[in-house]
Design an enzyme around this catalytic site. Structure first.
Site, PDB file in Angstrom:
ATOM      1  N   GLY A   1       0.834  -1.194   0.000  1.00 36.28           N
ATOM      2  CA  GLY A   1       0.000   0.000   0.000  1.00 36.28           C
ATOM      3  C   GLY A   1       0.866   1.241   0.000  1.00 36.28           C
ATOM      4  O   GLY A   1       1.422   1.623   1.032  1.00 36.28           O
TER       5      GLY A   1
ATOM      6  N   ASP B   1       1.826  -1.624  -4.811  1.00 33.11           N
ATOM      7  CA  ASP B   1       0.536  -0.971  -4.997  1.00 33.11           C
ATOM      8  C   ASP B   1      -0.029  -1.365  -6.360  1.00 33.11           C
ATOM      9  O   ASP B   1       0.733  -1.634  -7.299  1.00 33.11           O
ATOM     10  CB  ASP B   1       0.672   0.550  -4.913  1.00 33.11           C
ATOM     11  CG  ASP B   1      -0.624   1.220  -4.494  1.00 33.11           C
ATOM     12  OD1 ASP B   1      -0.738   1.627  -3.327  1.00 33.11           O
ATOM     13  OD2 ASP B   1      -1.548   1.316  -5.344  1.00 33.11           O
TER      14      ASP B   1
ATOM     15  N   GLN C   1      -1.427  -7.536  -4.125  1.00 33.71           N
ATOM     16  CA  GLN C   1      -0.723  -8.204  -3.039  1.00 33.71           C
ATOM     17  C   GLN C   1      -1.023  -9.700  -2.963  1.00 33.71           C
ATOM     18  O   GLN C   1      -0.327 -10.418  -2.241  1.00 33.71           O
ATOM     19  CB  GLN C   1      -1.062  -7.549  -1.715  1.00 33.71           C
ATOM     20  CG  GLN C   1      -2.478  -7.801  -1.206  1.00 33.71           C
ATOM     21  CD  GLN C   1      -2.724  -7.167   0.147  1.00 33.71           C
ATOM     22  OE1 GLN C   1      -3.146  -6.007   0.196  1.00 33.71           O
ATOM     23  NE2 GLN C   1      -2.472  -7.884   1.217  1.00 33.71           N
TER      24      GLN C   1
ATOM     25  N   HIS D   1      -6.810  -4.453   2.563  1.00 30.65           N
ATOM     26  CA  HIS D   1      -7.532  -4.804   3.790  1.00 30.65           C
ATOM     27  C   HIS D   1      -8.677  -5.786   3.540  1.00 30.65           C
ATOM     28  O   HIS D   1      -9.518  -5.992   4.428  1.00 30.65           O
ATOM     29  CB  HIS D   1      -8.057  -3.552   4.513  1.00 30.65           C
ATOM     30  CG  HIS D   1      -6.998  -2.525   4.760  1.00 30.65           C
ATOM     31  ND1 HIS D   1      -5.822  -2.824   5.413  1.00 30.65           N
ATOM     32  CD2 HIS D   1      -6.925  -1.212   4.415  1.00 30.65           C
ATOM     33  CE1 HIS D   1      -5.079  -1.724   5.480  1.00 30.65           C
ATOM     34  NE2 HIS D   1      -5.727  -0.742   4.879  1.00 30.65           N
TER      35      HIS D   1
END
Length: 218
Positions: A47, A71, A91, A116
């Site tokens: 991130g 990212d 990710q 997240h």
């Protein structure tokens, strides 16, 4: 703003790139990261966003440290500079993670501040935890999303990263379960799991045979 070794002070005096953090995170960072200051660690942060946190880590850890960012936004490449390298991709992409592992065979700190999403957090953890240095740190922040349905979470939702972390407490203590849970690679490589408001920290440490000697004074 060179060589500020207090992260909260750096944050408050930031006049550079965008930096967005919950205030209570800084004490957590300092508690777990301070031992790496001026030790030339390799840090992977998932991130990048405005690029401010990468600059903060570079300043905090000092000369010789290497900061790596991941990212999905190609525009984040513009935040590369000396000591900072950015990889573009998701990710949970094993090919991307393998590319990073191939280029950086030792990662001291991994900080997951990515999507997240539960599936992404769990995939990254599965791919990267065993790769972190034997005495390294794996920190996940904004874990309040584990309780939110839009992030595939929910209170006691079985597929949330929070529930996975709760299960790993038992694996950390597997040697005491009298055979119910067999010690795993996680058991043997983990020293502690620390839970905070919105943050989980796994500190690695090779585990040997448990010893409980008794001493007695004269």
């Amino acid at each position: 703003m060179n060589n500020i070794k207090n992260l909260h002070k750096y944050f408050l005096n930031n006049s550079g790139k965008r930096l967005h953090k919950w205030v209570h995170y800084f004490d957590i960072y300092e508690r777990h990261f301070q031992r790496y200051v001026d030790k030339k660690p390799v840090i992977l942060e998932i991130g990048v966003h405005g690029g401010g946190s990468l600059e903060m880590w570079k300043n905090y850890f000092g000369h010789g440290s290497k900061v790596i960012g991941i990212d999905i936004n190609p525009e984040c490449k513009k935040h590369e500079s000396e000591g900072i390298e950015i990889f573009i991709g998701s990710q949970d992409d094993p090919n991307l993670l393998n590319e990073i592992k191939s280029k950086y065979p030792i990662i001291d700190i991994l900080l997951d501040d990515g999507s997240h999403m539960m599936s992404h957090m769990k995939k990254t953890f599965a791919e990267m935890y065993s790769f972190i240095d034997n005495n390294g740190i794996y920190l996940i922040e904004d874990t309040h999303t584990c309780y939110w349905k839009e992030y595939e979470g929910g209170v006691r939702e079985k597929n949330s990263f929070m529930e996975l972390s709760k299960d790993l407490i038992d694996h950390l203590n597997a040697v005491h379960t009298r055979g119910v849970i067999q010690p795993s690679a996680f058991t043997k490589s983990t020293g502690s799991i620390c839970f905070y408001d919105s943050v989980i920290v796994f500190e690695k440490s090779p585990q040997g045979e448990r010893q409980a000697p008794i001493t007695k004074g004269m």
